[in-house]
Design an enzyme around this catalytic site. Structure first.
Site, PDB file in Angstrom:
ATOM      1  N   CYS A   2       0.849  -1.206   0.000  1.00  0.00           N
ATOM      2  CA  CYS A   2       0.000   0.000   0.000  1.00  0.00           C
ATOM      3  C   CYS A   2       0.880   1.251   0.000  1.00  0.00           C
ATOM      4  O   CYS A   2       2.053   1.207   0.316  1.00  0.00           O
ATOM      5  CB  CYS A   2      -0.868   0.018   1.251  1.00  0.00           C
ATOM      6  SG  CYS A   2      -1.873  -1.453   1.417  1.00  0.00           S
ATOM      7  N   ARG A  27       4.130   0.962  -6.859  1.00  0.00           N
ATOM      8  CA  ARG A  27       4.120  -0.045  -5.791  1.00  0.00           C
ATOM      9  C   ARG A  27       2.999  -1.063  -5.991  1.00  0.00           C
ATOM     10  O   ARG A  27       2.933  -2.068  -5.298  1.00  0.00           O
ATOM     11  CB  ARG A  27       3.941   0.633  -4.424  1.00  0.00           C
ATOM     12  CG  ARG A  27       5.096   1.532  -4.034  1.00  0.00           C
ATOM     13  CD  ARG A  27       4.664   2.552  -2.991  1.00  0.00           C
ATOM     14  NE  ARG A  27       4.389   1.936  -1.714  1.00  0.00           N
ATOM     15  CZ  ARG A  27       5.280   1.876  -0.708  1.00  0.00           C
ATOM     16  NH1 ARG A  27       6.469   2.400  -0.893  1.00  0.00           N
ATOM     17  NH2 ARG A  27       4.998   1.322   0.433  1.00  0.00           N
ATOM     18  N   TRP A  78      -3.170  -2.233  -1.671  1.00  0.00           N
ATOM     19  CA  TRP A  78      -2.846  -3.535  -2.265  1.00  0.00           C
ATOM     20  C   TRP A  78      -3.497  -4.561  -1.354  1.00  0.00           C
ATOM     21  O   TRP A  78      -3.067  -4.749  -0.225  1.00  0.00           O
ATOM     22  CB  TRP A  78      -1.330  -3.700  -2.292  1.00  0.00           C
ATOM     23  CG  TRP A  78      -0.851  -4.994  -2.857  1.00  0.00           C
ATOM     24  CD1 TRP A  78      -0.826  -6.206  -2.233  1.00  0.00           C
ATOM     25  CD2 TRP A  78      -0.328  -5.232  -4.166  1.00  0.00           C
ATOM     26  NE1 TRP A  78      -0.330  -7.161  -3.060  1.00  0.00           N
ATOM     27  CE2 TRP A  78      -0.020  -6.610  -4.256  1.00  0.00           C
ATOM     28  CE3 TRP A  78      -0.098  -4.441  -5.256  1.00  0.00           C
ATOM     29  CZ2 TRP A  78       0.519  -7.200  -5.408  1.00  0.00           C
ATOM     30  CZ3 TRP A  78       0.441  -5.026  -6.406  1.00  0.00           C
ATOM     31  CH2 TRP A  78       0.728  -6.377  -6.472  1.00  0.00           C
ATOM     32  N   ASN A 102      -0.791   1.538   6.203  1.00  0.00           N
ATOM     33  CA  ASN A 102       0.030   0.636   5.405  1.00  0.00           C
ATOM     34  C   ASN A 102       0.618  -0.380   6.360  1.00  0.00           C
ATOM     35  O   ASN A 102       1.182  -0.027   7.389  1.00  0.00           O
ATOM     36  CB  ASN A 102       1.162   1.440   4.719  1.00  0.00           C
ATOM     37  CG  ASN A 102       1.985   0.557   3.790  1.00  0.00           C
ATOM     38  OD1 ASN A 102       1.608  -0.591   3.541  1.00  0.00           O
ATOM     39  ND2 ASN A 102       3.088   1.082   3.301  1.00  0.00           N
ATOM     40  N   GLY A 103       0.422  -1.677   6.051  1.00  0.00           N
ATOM     41  CA  GLY A 103       0.960  -2.740   6.918  1.00  0.00           C
ATOM     42  C   GLY A 103      -0.145  -3.731   7.241  1.00  0.00           C
ATOM     43  O   GLY A 103      -1.133  -3.831   6.520  1.00  0.00           O
ATOM     44  N   GLU A 485      15.528 -23.467  -9.915  1.00  0.00           N
ATOM     45  CA  GLU A 485      15.249 -22.019  -9.824  1.00  0.00           C
ATOM     46  C   GLU A 485      16.528 -21.212 -10.041  1.00  0.00           C
ATOM     47  O   GLU A 485      16.533 -20.207 -10.758  1.00  0.00           O
ATOM     48  CB  GLU A 485      14.624 -21.695  -8.471  1.00  0.00           C
ATOM     49  CG  GLU A 485      14.379 -20.220  -8.209  1.00  0.00           C
ATOM     50  CD  GLU A 485      13.495 -19.538  -9.252  1.00  0.00           C
ATOM     51  OE1 GLU A 485      12.830 -20.239 -10.042  1.00  0.00           O
ATOM     52  OE2 GLU A 485      13.506 -18.302  -9.297  1.00  0.00           O
ATOM     53  N   LYS A 489      17.048 -18.450 -13.053  1.00  0.00           N
ATOM     54  CA  LYS A 489      17.482 -17.058 -12.788  1.00  0.00           C
ATOM     55  C   LYS A 489      18.665 -16.705 -13.689  1.00  0.00           C
ATOM     56  O   LYS A 489      18.696 -15.666 -14.349  1.00  0.00           O
ATOM     57  CB  LYS A 489      17.883 -16.890 -11.321  1.00  0.00           C
ATOM     58  CG  LYS A 489      16.716 -16.921 -10.367  1.00  0.00           C
ATOM     59  CD  LYS A 489      15.969 -15.616 -10.269  1.00  0.00           C
ATOM     60  CE  LYS A 489      14.683 -15.454 -10.971  1.00  0.00           C
ATOM     61  NZ  LYS A 489      13.708 -16.445 -11.108  1.00  0.00           N
ATOM     62  N   GLU A 492      17.695 -16.531 -17.509  1.00  0.00           N
ATOM     63  CA  GLU A 492      16.777 -15.487 -17.998  1.00  0.00           C
ATOM     64  C   GLU A 492      17.363 -14.085 -17.894  1.00  0.00           C
ATOM     65  O   GLU A 492      16.894 -13.185 -18.579  1.00  0.00           O
ATOM     66  CB  GLU A 492      15.428 -15.558 -17.305  1.00  0.00           C
ATOM     67  CG  GLU A 492      15.453 -15.302 -15.818  1.00  0.00           C
ATOM     68  CD  GLU A 492      14.037 -15.329 -15.228  1.00  0.00           C
ATOM     69  OE1 GLU A 492      13.080 -14.922 -15.904  1.00  0.00           O
ATOM     70  OE2 GLU A 492      13.897 -15.757 -14.083  1.00  0.00           O
ATOM     71  N   HIS A 508      24.292 -40.397 -14.570  1.00  0.00           N
ATOM     72  CA  HIS A 508      23.484 -41.114 -15.583  1.00  0.00           C
ATOM     73  C   HIS A 508      23.481 -40.362 -16.903  1.00  0.00           C
ATOM     74  O   HIS A 508      22.453 -40.206 -17.542  1.00  0.00           O
ATOM     75  CB  HIS A 508      22.055 -41.302 -15.050  1.00  0.00           C
ATOM     76  CG  HIS A 508      22.025 -42.095 -13.790  1.00  0.00           C
ATOM     77  ND1 HIS A 508      22.218 -43.461 -13.756  1.00  0.00           N
ATOM     78  CD2 HIS A 508      21.879 -41.710 -12.503  1.00  0.00           C
ATOM     79  CE1 HIS A 508      22.176 -43.880 -12.507  1.00  0.00           C
ATOM     80  NE2 HIS A 508      21.973 -42.849 -11.728  1.00  0.00           N
ATOM     81  N   LYS A 604       6.846  -9.798 -18.058  1.00  0.00           N
ATOM     82  CA  LYS A 604       6.612 -10.074 -16.636  1.00  0.00           C
ATOM     83  C   LYS A 604       5.458 -11.048 -16.457  1.00  0.00           C
ATOM     84  O   LYS A 604       5.473 -11.888 -15.583  1.00  0.00           O
ATOM     85  CB  LYS A 604       6.327  -8.778 -15.879  1.00  0.00           C
ATOM     86  CG  LYS A 604       6.110  -8.958 -14.383  1.00  0.00           C
ATOM     87  CD  LYS A 604       7.295  -9.617 -13.716  1.00  0.00           C
ATOM     88  CE  LYS A 604       7.052  -9.967 -12.261  1.00  0.00           C
ATOM     89  NZ  LYS A 604       8.102 -10.857 -11.713  1.00  0.00           N
TER      90      LYS A 604
HETATM   91  C1  AGP Z   1      10.520 -16.223 -13.413  1.00  0.00           C
HETATM   92  O1  AGP Z   1      11.672 -15.470 -13.050  1.00  0.00           O
HETATM   93  C2  AGP Z   1       9.913 -15.763 -14.723  1.00  0.00           C
HETATM   94  N1  AGP Z   1       9.643 -14.383 -14.707  1.00  0.00           N
HETATM   95  C3  AGP Z   1       8.771 -16.647 -15.189  1.00  0.00           C
HETATM   96  O2  AGP Z   1       9.244 -17.978 -15.225  1.00  0.00           O
HETATM   97  C4  AGP Z   1       7.494 -16.628 -14.311  1.00  0.00           C
HETATM   98  O3  AGP Z   1       7.760 -17.247 -13.065  1.00  0.00           O
HETATM   99  C5  AGP Z   1       6.404 -17.435 -15.037  1.00  0.00           C
HETATM  100  O4  AGP Z   1       6.125 -16.787 -16.260  1.00  0.00           O
HETATM  101  C6  AGP Z   1       5.120 -17.573 -14.217  1.00  0.00           C
HETATM  102  O5  AGP Z   1       4.581 -16.314 -13.965  1.00  0.00           O
HETATM  103  P1  AGP Z   1       3.413 -16.204 -12.851  1.00  0.00           P
HETATM  104  O6  AGP Z   1       4.027 -16.626 -11.548  1.00  0.00           O
HETATM  105  O7  AGP Z   1       3.008 -14.761 -12.855  1.00  0.00           O
HETATM  106  O8  AGP Z   1       2.309 -17.121 -13.239  1.00  0.00           O
END
Ligand code: AGP
Length: 609
Positions: A2, A27, A78, A102-103, A485, A489, A492, A508, A604
């Site tokens: 928020c 935000r 939010w 906020n909080g 993960e 990172k 990407e 294997h 995103k």
């Molecule tokens: C992760 O760093 C990426 N930005 C991407 O894999 C993302 O996690 C994926 O597109 C899923 O998005 P969502 O969590 O908004 O569904």
């Protein structure tokens, strides 16, 4: 996250508050509102959605009068407690007062019960509304606004930055800062501005002070008073400093990238995720009732990307703690494989954005097949939260960097909490285990702290890992999804090929790739299968792979080593290594000159198939 704004001065209060709220849009929010007092006359406006909806409402009663005294407060919400609706939007209104907050007020339920028993009427589902009614309850008794405000803040538990205005003190703004940020600024024209961050203050004020926890006070046209200890001790020497000039750097709070900011804020954000959901004896989810999991004998989770890795991590926790069979599937595969769906399965969609097309379609498939559906999401009022039967919000605040960081850590924490919630309701864990798990959960935020030494080491090491023919990230057990993960990172944001792999699987086939140009990031926890992982890593070292080991204990055989935090629980090591993986990939991306926050070819939220 928020946003709060406040103003006292003689200028166009409506415009100033709206401009301030616009500076907080970054935000993330789903509703907004303002309340003003102009020469003693009160006005308030609230609207769901974007600020332009609020402006449209205000335009209907716009006036251009100037005022001897004008003050006001504003808020972008939010949603954490209660849907994004006009009734839940701030400011929250009592009989003669307005509050923005906020909080998260952790003890709001008991305060609400107390106030209802005293005859107060609530109209919203939020935690915030207890503040305005508590203030008026104490003012009706004490008849002094500052005393009523001070008494109110002694009753609150949790994280809160609050602004309150009232007809009983029409020239004052009352404030408290506790756990959520709050800054106060002043201009050359003797105006006072208040905001949750510096961005709305830049360009309108010259000096700023960032309040410390527990600082409260009163502002009027002439001056400002600061207090500590719930208003009992006056603070004499407040430190004012020059405001920065760049709004964008203010939005990043001084970090170089949003990804860096969001990685660093994970520790605080995790605390919000857990706020009000963990007691010493159990987990509480306001969003679902006790029997939600009663007839469930299987869980199907669908997600994509980082959210999928969180789901894989959750699988270990659910099967270990809730003893419930769980299937995990990437949503794009699930949609077309003609899955066998049983009504006794719970379908969980995990998504930061709540808009990912594949995950949304998988959710629709499950719902159509008659399964109960739950969404674990960061954005209320998103497509998935509107579609699922129930939603549990991450409370991570807006995540702007394409590379997901705090969404992942909060998703894992929600899944950990959920596995304990189910374990307790289904009696699959005993009281001692539950107590130990709850204690470990509460300790989690400190394992997500980024320390300077670690960050600098990642910076130094990043130059050594630019010229290989790729990376393996390896781990065992719950550190295997973490290796996935870490690899994602790196891929990407640095555009260097990387693959997460079960450490025990390397022999294997993939070990054929081992040579001096193959980089291996080895996740070597001490709390789980330490000997097994060590021998897997030694197999690679024996074949000249260059190994960067992440571990609480030094591992001399590795070419490089980053010390991670040991912990009583393996999830402590998990989160401590997560932060290293996030920082390491970011530093590599910076070194190769990429746009860390907006990597090529990525969006995103992938709202298309
Ligand atoms: C992760 O760093 C990426 N930005 C991407 O894999 C993302 O996690 C994926 O597109 C899923 O998005 P969502 O969590 O908004 O569904």
């Amino acid at each position: 996250m928020c946003g709060i704004v406040g103003y006292i001065g003689k200028k166009d209060i409506d415009g100033i508050l709206i401009d301030g709220l616009k500076e907080l849009e970054y935000r993330g929010y789903d509703s907004a509102g303002i309340a003003t007092i102009k020469d003693g006359d009160f006005s308030e406006y609230k609207a769901v959605g974007k600020i332009k909806n609020l402006e449209a409402k205000m335009a209907q009663t716009k006036d251009d009068k100037s005022y001897n005294s004008a003050l006001g407060i504003g808020h972008t919400r939010w949603a954490t407690h209660g849907k994004p609706t006009e009734l839940n939007a701030h400011p929250h209104i009592g009989d003669y007062s307005y509050v923005v907050h906020n909080g998260i007020i952790e003890n709001y339920k008991e305060l609400k019960d107390e106030l209802v028993s005293c005859g107060k009427t609530f109209v919203s589902q939020t935690d915030t509304e207890v503040v305005v009614h508590m203030f008026e309850y104490y003012f009706d008794k004490l008849q002094v606004a500052k005393d009523a405000f001070d008494k109110t803040i002694t009753r609150l538990k949790g994280a809160y930055s609050i602004l309150l205005i009232s007809k009983v003190a029409p020239t004052n703004i009352f404030f408290i800062k506790h756990g959520s940020p709050l800054a106060i600024a002043k201009s050359k024209d003797k105006e006072f501005f208040i905001a949750s961050s510096e961005t709305p203050l830049i360009g309108v004020a010259t000096k700023v002070t960032h309040l410390e926890d527990g600082t409260s006070g009163v502002i009027n046209q002439q001056n400002i008073e600061f207090f500590e200890n719930s208003g009992s001790n006056k603070i004499k020497n407040i430190k004012w400093q020059e405001l920065p000039t760049s709004k964008l750097s203010a939005q990043k709070d001084g970090y170089r990238f949003f990804m860096e900011k969001e990685t660093y804020e994970q520790s605080d954000v995790i605390a919000d995720t857990m706020m009000g959901r963990i007691s010493d004896e159990k987990i509480v989810f306001d969003e679902i009732d006790e029997n939600f999991f009663e007839n469930i004998n299987h869980i199907q989770i669908c997600a994509c990307g980082t959210s999928y890795h969180a789901a894989l991590t959750g699988q270990y926790l659910f099967e270990r703690l809730a003893k419930i069979p769980i299937s995990i599937e990437v949503a794009s595969e699930f949609r077309y494989k003609q899955p066998l769906l049983q009504k006794s399965s719970l379908f969980i969609a995990i998504s930061q954005s709540g808009e990912t097309a594949d995950t949304l379609e998988a959710l629709k498939m499950a719902k159509k097949a008659g399964l109960t559906t739950l969404c674990i999401c960061n954005v209320d009022n998103s497509s998935m939260t509107r579609f699922a039967d129930k939603t549990i919000l991450l409370r991570a605040g807006i995540e702007k960097a394409v590379a997901s960081t705090k969404a992942f850590s909060t998703q894992v924490v929600v899944l950990w909490m959920m596995s304990l919630y189910i374990g307790k309701t289904k009696n699959t864990i005993n009281k001692t285990t539950l107590k130990n798990e709850l204690k470990a959960l509460k300790q989690t935020p400190k394992y997500l702290l980024v320390d300077d030494k670690m960050h600098q080491k990642c910076q130094r090491l990043s130059k050594r890992y630019l010229h290989g023919h790729g990376f393996f990230f390896i781990g065992r057990d719950i550190f295997y999804p973490l290796s996935l993960e870490g690899a994602l990172k790196l891929k990407e944001i640095s555009y260097i090929h990387a693959q997460g792999y079960p450490a025990g699987e390397m022999k294997h086939g993939p070990i054929a790739l081992a040579d001096e140009k193959l980089f291996t990031i080895a996740l070597m926890p001490q709390s789980l299968l330490a000997d097994k992982v060590r021998s897997n890593v030694q197999e690679l070292i024996a074949r000249d792979s260059v190994v960067l080991a992440l571990s609480p204990q030094t591992f001399e055989l590795a070419d490089d080593f980053i010390q991670t935090k040991a912990g009583e629980h393996y999830m402590h090591e998990f989160f401590s290594m997560l932060v290293v993986l996030q920082i390491f990939s970011m530093e590599l991306s910076i070194r190769v000159g990429n746009d860390v926050d907006m990597p090529r070819n990525l969006a995103k939220s992938v709202t298309v198939e």
